[in-house]
Design an enzyme around this catalytic site. Structure first.
Site, PDB file in Angstrom:
ATOM      1  N   HIS A  91       0.832  -1.209   0.000  1.00  0.00           N
ATOM      2  CA  HIS A  91       0.000   0.000   0.000  1.00  0.00           C
ATOM      3  C   HIS A  91       0.873   1.268   0.000  1.00  0.00           C
ATOM      4  CE1 HIS A  91      -3.690   2.321   1.177  1.00  0.00           C
ATOM      5  NE2 HIS A  91      -2.773   3.133   1.691  1.00  0.00           N
ATOM      6  N   GLU A  92       1.783   1.334   0.957  1.00  0.00           N
ATOM      7  CA  GLU A  92       2.619   2.538   1.063  1.00  0.00           C
ATOM      8  C   GLU A  92       3.546   2.670  -0.146  1.00  0.00           C
ATOM      9  OE1 GLU A  92       1.625   4.672   3.074  1.00  0.00           O
ATOM     10  OE2 GLU A  92       0.457   3.383   4.412  1.00  0.00           O
ATOM     11  N   HIS A 146       1.723   4.463  -2.777  1.00  0.00           N
ATOM     12  CA  HIS A 146       1.826   5.920  -2.562  1.00  0.00           C
ATOM     13  C   HIS A 146       3.211   6.401  -2.987  1.00  0.00           C
ATOM     14  CE1 HIS A 146      -1.921   6.739  -0.480  1.00  0.00           C
ATOM     15  NE2 HIS A 146      -1.686   5.852   0.482  1.00  0.00           N
TER      16      HIS A 146
HETATM   17 ZN    ZN Z   1      -3.124   5.197   1.880  1.00  0.00          ZN
END
Ligand code: ZN
Length: 497
Positions: free
Chosen positions: A261-262, A265
């Site tokens: 997830h990170e 980003h």
């Molecule tokens: Zn997030």
């Protein structure tokens, strides 16, 4: 370069450097700062944000922006002037006294929230929520809005989005998701998850996360992975992107999907055009678009059947004993278990959105006076029952679970679900345009997707507003149909619906 524009960018460059310093100090606060450093760090952060506020609202900046608006500018320069004007206008419109009042009220509210949560005492916290809502209403009045005060709050996180349109899209998914969750519960199918409760040493978990992030194309020479209690990703520039995760020896998938997830980003931040570093033209569009990147990688890629075709041998190689009696199919089913739960941050990719819809409806209701803070415990439990079929036994795991409201942050939650919806629509376009995308993921070739995202979404920076970007990349306006089709298709086969 036109002279007023040049001055705007000089001043903005300093502001951008101040923001980088703030980001670095914030990152350090969550990762390595000794606990006793908190008081001085708080003061340092306040000083630097004060300086940034002063620069963006200064007469010099306002004058330069005015001048720049009548200069003849390139398309990129226009993007910068449009967005810097927007930041500056918002900052100028909110009275300094109100900013201070909000900061003080929320800093007091955080300690009240922590204690109320420990003691399961929502009535102790409710008056703080009322006070913060009243202050945010003043912010909305100062900033201005189209239809309702909540527009002005949403605008801080999802610029140019309207509450009405967001509500319409959310309304279109509520019924279908409630129905899908019910059908999954009725299916009687229960994935095997016993093997995830075994002991997974932290060092090996880290290796597994880094392996996936590297495959995705996250550049560890331009970024880091550290540990913090609440995972996040921040950046000081395209070549300095910091992500964090947390580890628990019996929750290997928490850290694994946290890292993916990170890293999603992080790829967005590493993918900006270096030529435009530190300007809006080289920055992300909105929190919703940011979240579309992280959630696409986490859920649509990382939790896909194809991904586990590639990754299962890696998983087995890192954890030979834990995986000895587990098949590829069983891992895939386990990481996609759907189960209504009380806590948002532990929710699966379907029920997560119902947690968000609940919060969005409550927040909107607080600003239309449908609800007062005193009603929230009852409203929360009612909605949990209606959306997820479960009721929290106490407020600690109900209305008191999130820190956001104690910060005075209203309008943030909807960006999570917007991110899921954007992600599904973007991913559908990627499938159309990248030849054999699924097969390539199954072979561990993740770079074609990264490069496509870079080209279509990361490089343009803030050139397009979120709604425009969706239209530009996918050929149509935001629609929840893609997300609904994605979850229906995936979970019908997982749960034999
Ligand atoms: Zn997030």
């Amino acid at each position: 370069m036109p002279k007023h524009y040049e001055r705007v960018m000089e001043i903005y460059g300093e502001i951008s450097d101040l923001y980088a310093a703030l980001a670095l100090m914030g990152w350090d606060q969550e990762t390595y700062m000794p606990t006793k450093g908190a008081a001085s760090r708080g003061r340092q952060l306040a000083t630097l944000s004060g300086m940034a506020h002063e620069r963006i609202t200064s007469d010099e900046m306002r004058g330069a922006l005015d001048g720049a608006r009548s200069e003849s500018l390139t398309a990129d320069e226009e993007v910068n002037v449009r967005e810097i004007s927007r930041f500056s206008d918002r900052a100028v419109k909110i009275p300094v006294g109100l900013v201070k009042d909000l900061a003080e009220t929320s800093s007091a509210a955080i300690s009240v929230w922590i204690k109320a949560r420990q003691e399961d005492d929502f009535p102790a916290f409710a008056p703080r929520v009322d006070k913060l809502v009243a202050l945010q209403r003043e912010v909305a009045e100062a900033v201005g809005y189209e239809d309702e005060p909540y527009d002005a709050l949403l605008d801080e996180y999802e610029p140019y989005a309207s509450t009405k349109e967001t509500a319409a899209v959310f309304d279109s998914i509520r019924g279908p998701l409630v129905d899908l969750v019910q059908r999954i519960a009725d299916s009687g199918v229960k994935p095997r998850t016993d093997f995830l409760a075994r002991n997974y040493p932290v060092d090996d978990q880290r290796r597994m996360g880094v392996k996936a992030a590297e495959r995705m194309g996250f550049d560890f020479e331009a970024g880091r992975l550290d540990i913090s209690p609440h995972p996040f990703c921040t950046h000081m520039g395209v070549n300095d992107v910091r992500m964090t995760t947390r580890y628990s020896e019996t929750l290997p998938m928490q850290s694994f999907y946290g890292v993916i997830h990170e890293a999603g980003h992080g790829l967005y931040e590493q993918g900006h055009d270096p030529e435009h570093e530190g300007t809006p033209r080289g920055a992300s569009v909105s929190l919703g678009i940011h979240e579309s990147q992280s959630r696409m990688w986490e859920n649509m890629v990382g939790r896909s059947r194809a991904f586990w075709r590639y990754f299962y041998p890696e998983f087995s190689a890192i954890f030979p004993e834990n995986s000895a009696d587990v098949s590829e199919e069983e891992v895939y089913a386990a990481v996609n278990e759907v189960k209504p739960s009380l806590i948002r941050v532990e929710a699966d990719e379907i029920t997560y959105n119902l947690h968000i819809l609940l919060r969005f409806e409550i927040e909107r209701g607080l600003f239309t006076d449908e609800y007062a803070a005193g009603d929230l415990s009852a409203v929360w439990n009612e909605k949990m029952k209606a959306f997820l079929g479960i009721e929290p036994p106490d407020d600690r795991d109900g209305v008191l679970q999130d820190i956001h409201w104690s910060h005075g942050s209203f309008g943030y939650f909807p960006t999570y679900t917007l991110g899921n919806l954007y992600a599904a629509q973007f991913y559908r376009a990627a499938e159309r345009e990248i030849h054999g995308l699924t097969e390539r993921i199954a072979r561990g070739e993740l770079l074609p997707l990264r490069d496509w995202l870079r080209d279509r979404i990361h490089r343009p920076g803030m050139t397009y507003r979120a709604g425009e970007l969706v239209r530009h990349v996918t050929g149509e306006a935001l629609s929840a149909d893609y997300f609904l089709a994605y979850v229906r298709d995936k979970y019908s086969s997982l749960y034999s619906l």
